[in-house]
Design a protein around this motif. Sequence first.
Motif, mmCIF file in Angstrom:
data_model
loop_
_atom_site.group_PDB
_atom_site.id
_atom_site.type_symbol
_atom_site.label_atom_id
_atom_site.label_comp_id
_atom_site.label_asym_id
_atom_site.label_seq_id
_atom_site.Cartn_x
_atom_site.Cartn_y
_atom_site.Cartn_z
ATOM 1 N N GLN A 13 50.238 52.933 46.673
ATOM 2 C CA GLN A 13 49.085 53.426 47.410
ATOM 3 C C GLN A 13 47.924 52.435 47.279
ATOM 4 O O GLN A 13 47.839 51.686 46.300
ATOM 5 C CB GLN A 13 48.650 54.778 46.863
ATOM 6 C CG GLN A 13 49.717 55.857 46.922
ATOM 7 C CD GLN A 13 49.992 56.314 48.331
ATOM 8 O OE1 GLN A 13 49.080 56.428 49.144
ATOM 9 N NE2 GLN A 13 51.258 56.571 48.636
ATOM 10 N N ALA A 14 47.048 52.454 48.243
ATOM 11 C CA ALA A 14 45.847 51.624 48.162
ATOM 12 C C ALA A 14 45.094 51.937 46.877
ATOM 13 O O ALA A 14 44.951 53.115 46.500
ATOM 14 C CB ALA A 14 44.969 51.864 49.372
ATOM 15 N N GLN A 81 49.915 39.644 38.461
ATOM 16 C CA GLN A 81 49.319 40.961 38.324
ATOM 17 C C GLN A 81 48.388 41.181 39.503
ATOM 18 O O GLN A 81 47.479 40.377 39.738
ATOM 19 C CB GLN A 81 48.549 41.061 37.004
ATOM 20 C CG GLN A 81 47.744 42.352 36.847
ATOM 21 C CD GLN A 81 48.625 43.565 36.676
ATOM 22 O OE1 GLN A 81 49.636 43.512 35.984
ATOM 23 N NE2 GLN A 81 48.253 44.672 37.307
ATOM 24 N N MET A 82 48.610 42.272 40.231
ATOM 25 C CA MET A 82 47.810 42.570 41.422
ATOM 26 C C MET A 82 47.123 43.917 41.224
ATOM 27 O O MET A 82 47.794 44.922 40.970
ATOM 28 C CB MET A 82 48.701 42.597 42.665
ATOM 29 C CG MET A 82 49.500 41.325 42.864
ATOM 30 S SD MET A 82 50.427 41.319 44.417
ATOM 31 C CE MET A 82 51.640 42.591 44.077
ATOM 32 N N ASN A 83 45.816 43.919 41.310
ATOM 33 C CA ASN A 83 45.025 45.135 41.109
ATOM 34 C C ASN A 83 44.311 45.531 42.397
ATOM 35 O O ASN A 83 44.092 44.703 43.286
ATOM 36 C CB ASN A 83 43.999 44.909 40.006
ATOM 37 C CG ASN A 83 44.644 44.603 38.667
ATOM 38 O OD1 ASN A 83 45.679 45.160 38.319
ATOM 39 N ND2 ASN A 83 44.026 43.697 37.922
ATOM 40 N N ASP A 89 47.425 43.724 51.871
ATOM 41 C CA ASP A 89 48.249 42.979 50.920
ATOM 42 C C ASP A 89 49.737 43.170 51.189
ATOM 43 O O ASP A 89 50.579 42.529 50.543
ATOM 44 C CB ASP A 89 47.944 43.408 49.486
ATOM 45 C CG ASP A 89 46.528 43.050 49.054
ATOM 46 O OD1 ASP A 89 45.876 43.908 48.409
ATOM 47 O OD2 ASP A 89 46.075 41.925 49.361
ATOM 48 N N THR A 90 50.066 44.044 52.097
ATOM 49 C CA THR A 90 51.467 44.283 52.445
ATOM 50 C C THR A 90 52.100 43.015 52.989
ATOM 51 O O THR A 90 51.598 42.410 53.939
ATOM 52 C CB THR A 90 51.573 45.410 53.479
ATOM 53 O OG1 THR A 90 51.113 46.627 52.890
ATOM 54 C CG2 THR A 90 53.014 45.579 53.954
ATOM 55 N N THR A 120 54.631 46.857 49.725
ATOM 56 C CA THR A 120 54.041 47.664 50.782
ATOM 57 C C THR A 120 52.941 48.524 50.191
ATOM 58 O O THR A 120 53.166 49.245 49.220
ATOM 59 C CB THR A 120 55.090 48.553 51.451
ATOM 60 O OG1 THR A 120 56.153 47.735 51.952
ATOM 61 C CG2 THR A 120 54.477 49.357 52.596
ATOM 62 N N VAL A 121 51.763 48.431 50.774
ATOM 63 C CA VAL A 121 50.613 49.193 50.306
ATOM 64 C C VAL A 121 50.196 50.144 51.421
ATOM 65 O O VAL A 121 49.821 49.719 52.509
ATOM 66 C CB VAL A 121 49.441 48.277 49.934
ATOM 67 C CG1 VAL A 121 48.296 49.097 49.340
ATOM 68 C CG2 VAL A 121 49.894 47.187 48.962
#
Length: 123
Positions: A13-14, A81-83, A89-90, A120-121
């Motif tokens: 999720q976003a 690492q993605m925050n 960003d998908t 997938t976001v």
Amino acid sequence: QVQLAESGGGYVQAGDSLTLSCAASGRAFSDYAMGWFRQAPGKEREFVAAISWSGGRNKYYADSSRFTISRDNAKKTVTLQMNNLRPEDTAVYYCAAEVSGLGSRTRADYEYWGRGIQVTVSS
């Protein structure tokens, strides 16, 4: 030569965080700079982050506020690492190795690539 395999992608999720890993096989992993790129449908593959052979302060980002790259030469892995992920960003995320060891934002500088992994976001 080095073979690369990404893992850790998925559907989030976003606002969520996600960690991608890239495992390398073959010799001399520690000689290569490592990078992450991504490609969304209908778009060019774009730079995300890179780290030199030694890591440390030699890191490069398209967005340093949300992404962090690191590497473990003993384990032959590089991590992204993605925050605070956003729908934009998908993409399919690719791990790549660059033979100079210095790191680069340029796709053409990378010689070896993984097959990519989907992130997938949703909003």
